[in-house]
Design a protein around this motif. Structure first.
Motif, PDB file in Angstrom:
ATOM      1  N   ASP A 168       0.835  -1.196   0.000  1.00  0.00           N
ATOM      2  CA  ASP A 168       0.000   0.000   0.000  1.00  0.00           C
ATOM      3  C   ASP A 168       0.874   1.252   0.000  1.00  0.00           C
ATOM      4  O   ASP A 168       1.949   1.287   0.598  1.00  0.00           O
ATOM      5  N   ARG A 170      -0.191   6.316   3.663  1.00  0.00           N
ATOM      6  CA  ARG A 170      -1.463   6.969   3.991  1.00  0.00           C
ATOM      7  C   ARG A 170      -1.437   7.611   5.374  1.00  0.00           C
ATOM      8  O   ARG A 170      -2.463   8.066   5.868  1.00  0.00           O
ATOM      9  N   THR A 209      -3.518 -11.367  -3.351  1.00  0.00           N
ATOM     10  CA  THR A 209      -2.740 -10.969  -2.177  1.00  0.00           C
ATOM     11  C   THR A 209      -2.850 -12.050  -1.109  1.00  0.00           C
ATOM     12  O   THR A 209      -3.929 -12.256  -0.552  1.00  0.00           O
ATOM     13  N   LYS A 262      -2.654 -14.053   2.449  1.00  0.00           N
ATOM     14  CA  LYS A 262      -2.792 -13.662   3.854  1.00  0.00           C
ATOM     15  C   LYS A 262      -1.541 -13.964   4.661  1.00  0.00           C
ATOM     16  O   LYS A 262      -1.307 -13.354   5.706  1.00  0.00           O
ATOM     17  N   ALA A 300      -5.531  -5.163   3.777  1.00  0.00           N
ATOM     18  CA  ALA A 300      -6.755  -4.367   3.883  1.00  0.00           C
ATOM     19  C   ALA A 300      -7.246  -4.040   2.482  1.00  0.00           C
ATOM     20  O   ALA A 300      -6.468  -3.561   1.643  1.00  0.00           O
ATOM     21  N   ASP A 301      -8.512  -4.348   2.229  1.00  0.00           N
ATOM     22  CA  ASP A 301      -9.107  -4.101   0.903  1.00  0.00           C
ATOM     23  C   ASP A 301      -8.291  -4.741  -0.208  1.00  0.00           C
ATOM     24  O   ASP A 301      -8.116  -4.168  -1.306  1.00  0.00           O
ATOM     25  N   GLY A 302      -7.763  -5.933   0.074  1.00  0.00           N
ATOM     26  CA  GLY A 302      -7.026  -6.685  -0.936  1.00  0.00           C
ATOM     27  C   GLY A 302      -5.611  -6.218  -1.193  1.00  0.00           C
ATOM     28  O   GLY A 302      -4.943  -6.723  -2.103  1.00  0.00           O
ATOM     29  N   VAL A 303      -5.112  -5.258  -0.396  1.00  0.00           N
ATOM     30  CA  VAL A 303      -3.770  -4.704  -0.602  1.00  0.00           C
ATOM     31  C   VAL A 303      -2.935  -4.963   0.655  1.00  0.00           C
ATOM     32  O   VAL A 303      -3.387  -4.669   1.764  1.00  0.00           O
TER      33      VAL A 303
END
Length: 505
Positions: A39, A42, A301, A303, A325-328
């Motif tokens: 990611d 952020r 992605t 786990k 999170a959210d596939g990223v």
């Protein structure tokens, strides 16, 4: 410790399969890092606080199941023992009035939880170690009713092969044994999360390690255990000894403990996950159905469930976290240094100091970890735990002299680290009013040389001098602490001692 597992035994094939999956996960993590799949920045921070349940008498209450039913919020979860809870605050973006917002959310959540706990004659106490805990409170029958805790206890006990020795030599000397890991539950902490890119991870983790001693020095809040006055922050030695899978022979061989400060500065997050596999046998050899290599090859992605679970059983004071999170995928540094409490204002001030100083240290042109041996950072951590706000630490000199010099912890924080924290919070875009309010709490602690641990000790001794027996003095100190904590003014403003009794009539 949120993963759901089912209690049961493991055979040899389970452990071999799990070892293979761990190696596969590590290889996939290495490829993910090389592919730069993580990611983007952020500026996200998160916070968790472990809490105690106590009655009006100041004694622990084994009622977390009943209290959680009444709270009925996913923000609150069980912890290891039945007198523990944990509250999780949703991630916030660092900037603006983030710390005021965080403080308001915490006050609202904790006040609600305290009201609900009151329905079963209990209350929330935010403190590093509850002073009134007795050895009889920390037994396996008081484990929370969660399979994962039972299984973890059984596996650590089996690895140890004998009773755990608790031996902490502080102001007083505590020496006793335990048949389970439940004494670990006495340690209630604040966990600060910071999401970072893989490229920045090592700098942030190294900075967090370097500043851990200063965090403890100004934030110590755990001076008592089992009626003994020990270190100003007794959680680290207690946590290490209560989870120590090494019998004395392995300790003598230099085998590393699972609760660990570390032994070197790093250059990538991968090194920490690789160390986990190299040094620590799996305690929970549970295998997920996912094939992480296939998921990655298909563009998904993974786990990395086995790697994540294993990482959760290596108790670093600054822990790497891999999550999706959210596939990223993303990485976080989880700072586990601080004790809980004393107040929401104190917790948020500690967070502001940490996020500010870590940002500034991570961006220095000559980073502190290039000017200070790692062993010095580890020694500093030990000194801060022992002596709290009165600790003396070693820190790199500024200017042409170079080298490392001994300095009073308060002087180091006030003269060098607080200005860095201010610079770091400015870089995050935190509003000056927020910055000044919460860093001002740290500055006042330094000026008055007062934190939660020093207040507890002073009040306890005042109670003894007033004629209270030892157990009664600890209970009275706990009750007074809980009362002042709920009023919300930071601990450096608290009057030392117990309130004067109201005259009869």
């Amino acid at each position: 410790m949120g993963e759901k597992v089912v209690a049961g035994g493991f055979d040899l094939s389970d452990r071999q399969r799990h070892r293979d999956k761990l190696r596969q996960c590590l290889s996939v993590l290495e490829r993910l890092l090389a592919q730069q799949r993580f990611d983007r920045p952020r500026n996200l921070m998160g916070l968790e606080i472990e809490l105690n349940l106590a009655g009006a008498d100041g004694l622990p209450k084994m009622l977390n199941g009943e209290v959680l039913e009444r709270i009925a919020s996913r923000d609150f979860q069980t912890e290891l023992a039945m007198f523990n809870l944990e509250v999780n605050i949703a991630p916030h973006r660092l900037g603006g009035r983030v710390f005021d917002r965080l403080a308001e959310e915490l006050r609202t959540s904790l006040a609600y939880a305290h009201r609900k706990a009151g329905e079963v004659d209990a209350g929330i106490v935010m403190i590093g170690i509850l002073p009134t805990l007795d050895r009889d409170d920390l037994v396996s029958s008081n484990l929370s009713d969660v399979d994962r805790y039972t299984l973890l206890n059984d596996q650590i006990v089996a690895a140890r092969g004998e009773e755990f020795t608790l031996d902490i030599d502080g102001v007083e000397h505590l020496s006793c044994t335990s048949k389970s890991i439940v004494p670990e539950a006495a340690c209630t902490s604040v966990q600060l999360h910071l999401q970072v890119t893989p490229g920045r991870f090592a700098d942030v983790w190294n900075a967090a390690q370097a500043v851990a001693a200063a965090q403890i020095a100004i934030g110590a809040n755990s001076p008592f255990l089992f009626g003994h006055e020990l270190w100003r922050e007794s959680r680290p030695p207690l946590f290490q000894q209560a989870t120590d899978t090494r019998p004395p022979e392995l300790q003598a061989q230099g085998v590393r403990p699972r609760t660990w400060f570390g032994e070197r500065w790093i250059s990538s997050a991968y090194e920490l996950f690789e160390e986990n596999l190299r040094y620590f046998p799996a305690l929970l050899p549970l295998c997920d159905e996912e094939d992480p290599a296939q998921v990655l090859a298909a563009g998904g992605t993974p786990k990395l469930a086995e790697l994540v679970l294993h990482n959760g059983t290596v108790y670093r004071w600054n822990r790497p976290v891999y999550d999706v999170a959210d596939g990223v995928p993303h990485l976080r540094v989880e700072n586990r240094v601080l004790p809980a409490g004393p107040t929401v204002t104190d917790v948020v001030a500690n967070a502001a100091f940490y996020y500010g100083v870590v940002r500034a240290l991570a961006e220095e042109s000559r980073p502190v970890w290039t000017r200070m041996p790692f062993e010095t950072a580890a020694d500093n951590f030990d000194a801060a735990c022992r002596h709290g706000i009165d600790a003396r630490l070693r820190w790199p000199r500024r200017g042409r002299l170079g080298g490392v010099a001994e300095v009073d912890a308060v002087s180091l924080v006030r003269d060098e680290l607080l200005p860095l924290a201010e610079t770091g919070l400015d870089a995050w875009g935190v509003e000056p009013a927020d910055r000044d309010l919460y860093l001002g709490v740290i500055e006042e602690r330094c000026r008055l040389r007062t934190n939660g641990a020093s207040w507890q000790v002073a009040t306890f001794h005042a109670a003894l001098e007033a004629g209270l027996p030892r157990d009664a003095a600890l209970a009275a100190t706990t009750r007074r602490y809980a009362e002042l904590s709920r009023r919300g003014e930071p601990a450096h403003t608290w009057p030392v001692g117990l309130p004067e009794p109201v005259p009869a009539g």
